[in-house]
Design a protein around this motif. Structure first.
Motif, PDB file in Angstrom:
ATOM      1  N   GLY A  16      -3.209  13.610  -1.487  1.00  0.00           N
ATOM      2  CA  GLY A  16      -3.517  12.745  -0.349  1.00  0.00           C
ATOM      3  C   GLY A  16      -2.601  11.573  -0.061  1.00  0.00           C
ATOM      4  N   GLU A  17      -1.407  11.488  -0.714  1.00  0.00           N
ATOM      5  CA  GLU A  17      -0.512  10.367  -0.393  1.00  0.00           C
ATOM      6  C   GLU A  17      -0.146  10.390   1.095  1.00  0.00           C
ATOM      7  N   HIS A  18       0.217   9.280   1.597  1.00  0.00           N
ATOM      8  CA  HIS A  18       0.526   9.025   3.012  1.00  0.00           C
ATOM      9  C   HIS A  18      -0.722   9.100   3.894  1.00  0.00           C
ATOM     10  N   ALA A  19      -1.455  10.229   3.850  1.00  0.00           N
ATOM     11  CA  ALA A  19      -2.666  10.312   4.672  1.00  0.00           C
ATOM     12  C   ALA A  19      -3.637   9.191   4.285  1.00  0.00           C
ATOM     13  N   VAL A  20      -3.581   8.768   3.017  1.00  0.00           N
ATOM     14  CA  VAL A  20      -4.495   7.721   2.528  1.00  0.00           C
ATOM     15  C   VAL A  20      -4.237   6.385   3.239  1.00  0.00           C
ATOM     16  N   VAL A  21      -3.005   6.174   3.683  1.00  0.00           N
ATOM     17  CA  VAL A  21      -2.684   4.935   4.416  1.00  0.00           C
ATOM     18  C   VAL A  21      -3.448   4.923   5.755  1.00  0.00           C
ATOM     19  N   HIS A 142       5.874  -5.308  -1.588  1.00  0.00           N
ATOM     20  CA  HIS A 142       6.654  -4.136  -1.992  1.00  0.00           C
ATOM     21  C   HIS A 142       6.776  -3.150  -0.848  1.00  0.00           C
ATOM     22  N   HIS A 143       5.657  -2.872  -0.176  1.00  0.00           N
ATOM     23  CA  HIS A 143       5.791  -1.845   0.859  1.00  0.00           C
ATOM     24  C   HIS A 143       4.909  -2.000   2.089  1.00  0.00           C
ATOM     25  N   GLY A 144       4.798  -3.200   2.577  1.00  0.00           N
ATOM     26  CA  GLY A 144       4.298  -3.406   3.938  1.00  0.00           C
ATOM     27  C   GLY A 144       2.845  -3.059   4.186  1.00  0.00           C
ATOM     28  N   SER A 147      -1.967   1.439   0.964  1.00  0.00           N
ATOM     29  CA  SER A 147      -3.379   1.800   1.090  1.00  0.00           C
ATOM     30  C   SER A 147      -4.224   1.021   0.086  1.00  0.00           C
ATOM     31  N   GLY A 148      -3.627   0.670  -1.055  1.00  0.00           N
ATOM     32  CA  GLY A 148      -4.391   0.022  -2.125  1.00  0.00           C
ATOM     33  C   GLY A 148      -4.707   0.979  -3.266  1.00  0.00           C
ATOM     34  N   ILE A 149      -4.328   2.242  -3.123  1.00  0.00           N
ATOM     35  CA  ILE A 149      -4.683   3.210  -4.186  1.00  0.00           C
ATOM     36  C   ILE A 149      -3.878   2.951  -5.465  1.00  0.00           C
ATOM     37  N   ASP A 150      -2.616   2.530  -5.339  1.00  0.00           N
ATOM     38  CA  ASP A 150      -1.781   2.350  -6.531  1.00  0.00           C
ATOM     39  C   ASP A 150      -2.318   1.226  -7.421  1.00  0.00           C
ATOM     40  N   ASN A 151      -2.557   0.052  -6.817  1.00  0.00           N
ATOM     41  CA  ASN A 151      -3.052  -1.064  -7.632  1.00  0.00           C
ATOM     42  C   ASN A 151      -4.431  -0.742  -8.211  1.00  0.00           C
ATOM     43  N   PRO A 193      12.433   3.965  -2.294  1.00  0.00           N
ATOM     44  CA  PRO A 193      11.475   2.872  -2.113  1.00  0.00           C
ATOM     45  C   PRO A 193      10.312   3.308  -1.214  1.00  0.00           C
ATOM     46  N   THR A 194       9.102   3.020  -1.667  1.00  0.00           N
ATOM     47  CA  THR A 194       7.905   3.436  -0.929  1.00  0.00           C
ATOM     48  C   THR A 194       7.929   2.913   0.508  1.00  0.00           C
ATOM     49  N   ALA A 195       8.402   1.670   0.669  1.00  0.00           N
ATOM     50  CA  ALA A 195       8.389   1.053   2.004  1.00  0.00           C
ATOM     51  C   ALA A 195       9.125   1.924   3.019  1.00  0.00           C
TER      52      ALA A 195
HETATM   53  C1  MEV Z   1       2.365   5.719  -2.844  1.00  0.00           C
HETATM   54  O1  MEV Z   1       2.068   5.866  -4.214  1.00  0.00           O
HETATM   55  C2  MEV Z   1       1.303   6.374  -2.025  1.00  0.00           C
HETATM   56  C3  MEV Z   1       1.492   6.222  -0.518  1.00  0.00           C
HETATM   57  O2  MEV Z   1       0.382   6.903   0.068  1.00  0.00           O
HETATM   58  C4  MEV Z   1       1.500   4.784  -0.082  1.00  0.00           C
HETATM   59  C5  MEV Z   1       0.155   4.086  -0.272  1.00  0.00           C
HETATM   60  O3  MEV Z   1      -0.871   4.733  -0.383  1.00  0.00           O
HETATM   61  O4  MEV Z   1       0.140   2.838  -0.248  1.00  0.00           O
HETATM   62  C6  MEV Z   1       2.758   6.895  -0.034  1.00  0.00           C
END
Ligand code: MEV
Length: 321
Positions: A16-21, A142-144, A147-151, A193-195
């Motif tokens: 689900g990366e990107h779509a999660v944003v 870090h990247h604008g 989504s908050g999933i990483d932290n 870079p994620t940004a």
């Molecule tokens: C990065 O680990 C995951 C992305 O979906 C960005 C985010 O969720 O903040 C690409």
């Protein structure tokens, strides 16, 4: 000498990366073999706050760093939250085994470790919910538009099912894992870079919202199915879901030849499914496989050009609700 040290693990996005944003669900898990560590020690010789990060060649005083430098921002945020006007002379030392800009959460892990170590050094350790919240603020630098999933996954160090919701607050559910499963992580060695990747997806979404909303929907539906499979221990269902998620990410434009090559190499070597993981455009991919096949798949990834391969396990667990 008064000294406090704290650590935080790496992470991988399973689905689900990107779509999660854009508000769709995603699944992430910690990578416990990787860690960022921050130690803060009293500095009797000097008077300033010294920041040492040998991995990135940084040796500076706090006031020499730009306001927007993530380390400086994290330190200033701690001071603001704890209402500390002036830090006692100290050295903040950062070390990390998490490759930078590789999709494994290096930035968020350093933030979380620092947000644990510095307040503890000052005698006011922060609750985990506060660490997570402040790490999110640093993620924005870090990247604008994170989504908050990483932290979140890095702070709580357990698998999560995550849905971003700015208005009502994010939905963060600890994910039950019905049966342990093995993942091989393959690193393209290309820093991404994620940004940049997140920004490119945003531009493409603005240009063609209908197409991108459909791609996000499909990634979200995949994450939902994956959640049920993981909870029920139906690991055999996850491989095709990973392949489908990689397909959707390719259509979003965040794959690259090197990632595709490693994904194909893993499948040829017997992985049940594989996909890029994280922001893409470089960084890492993950492959799901039987535990006894993992070493062979790691070897196949290295032969196909991976800068490194890491074998990790998502452990069976039943979180309390
Ligand atoms: C990065 O680990 C995951 C992305 O979906 C960005 C985010 O969720 O903040 C690409």
């Amino acid at each position: 000498m008064h000294s406090i040290s704290a650590a935080a693990p790496g992470k991988m996005i399973l689905f689900g990366e990107h779509a999660v944003v854009y508000g769709r669900p995603a699944i992430a898990a910690p990578v416990l073999q990787l860690e960022a560590r921050v130690s803060v020690s009293a500095n009797h010789a000097g008077r300033a706050t010294r920041i040492l990060a040998p991995d990135i060649g940084l040796d500076a005083e706090l006031n020499e760093l730009d306001e927007q430098h993530p380390l400086a921002a994290a330190i200033r945020l701690v001071c603001a939250v704890l209402e500390v006007m002036r830090l006692p002379p100290c050295t903040v030392k950062i070390s990390s085994s998490i490759p930078v800009a590789s999709g494994l959460g290096s930035g968020a892990a350093v933030s979380v470790a620092l947000l644990r170590a510095l307040p503890a050094f000052l005698g006011h350790p922060l609750p985990e919910s506060e660490v997570c919240k402040l790490a999110y603020e640093i993620e924005k630098i870090h990247h604008g538009t994170p989504s908050g999933i990483d932290n979140t996954v890095i702070t709580y160090a357990r698998p999560v099912y995550f849905i971003k919701n700015e208005k009502r607050g994010n939905s963060i559910e600890p994910l039950a894992v019905g049966r342990s499963f093995t993942i091989v992580i393959g690193d393209t060695g290309i820093a991404s870079p994620t940004a940049l990747a997140v920004g490119e997806v945003r531009k493409a979404w603005q240009t063609d919202p209908t197409h991108f909303e459909a791609l996000f929907d499909s990634a979200g539906a995949i994450a939902q199915s994956a959640r049920h499979a993981i909870e029920n221990g139906a690991i055999e269902l996850l491989g095709p879901l990973m392949d489908a998620n990689h397909g959707a990410l390719r259509k979003m434009g965040v794959a690259c030849n090197e990632l595709d090559l490693l994904v194909s190499a893993a499948r040829r070597a017997g992985a049940w499914g594989a996909k890029l993981s994280g922001a893409g455009r470089g960084g890492n991919m993950i492959a799901l496989c039987a535990a006894e096949e993992a070493e062979g798949i790691a070897q196949a990834l290295r032969s196909a050009g991976a800068a490194r391969a890491i074998i990790t396990t998502v452990q069976e667990n039943r979180p309390e609700r």
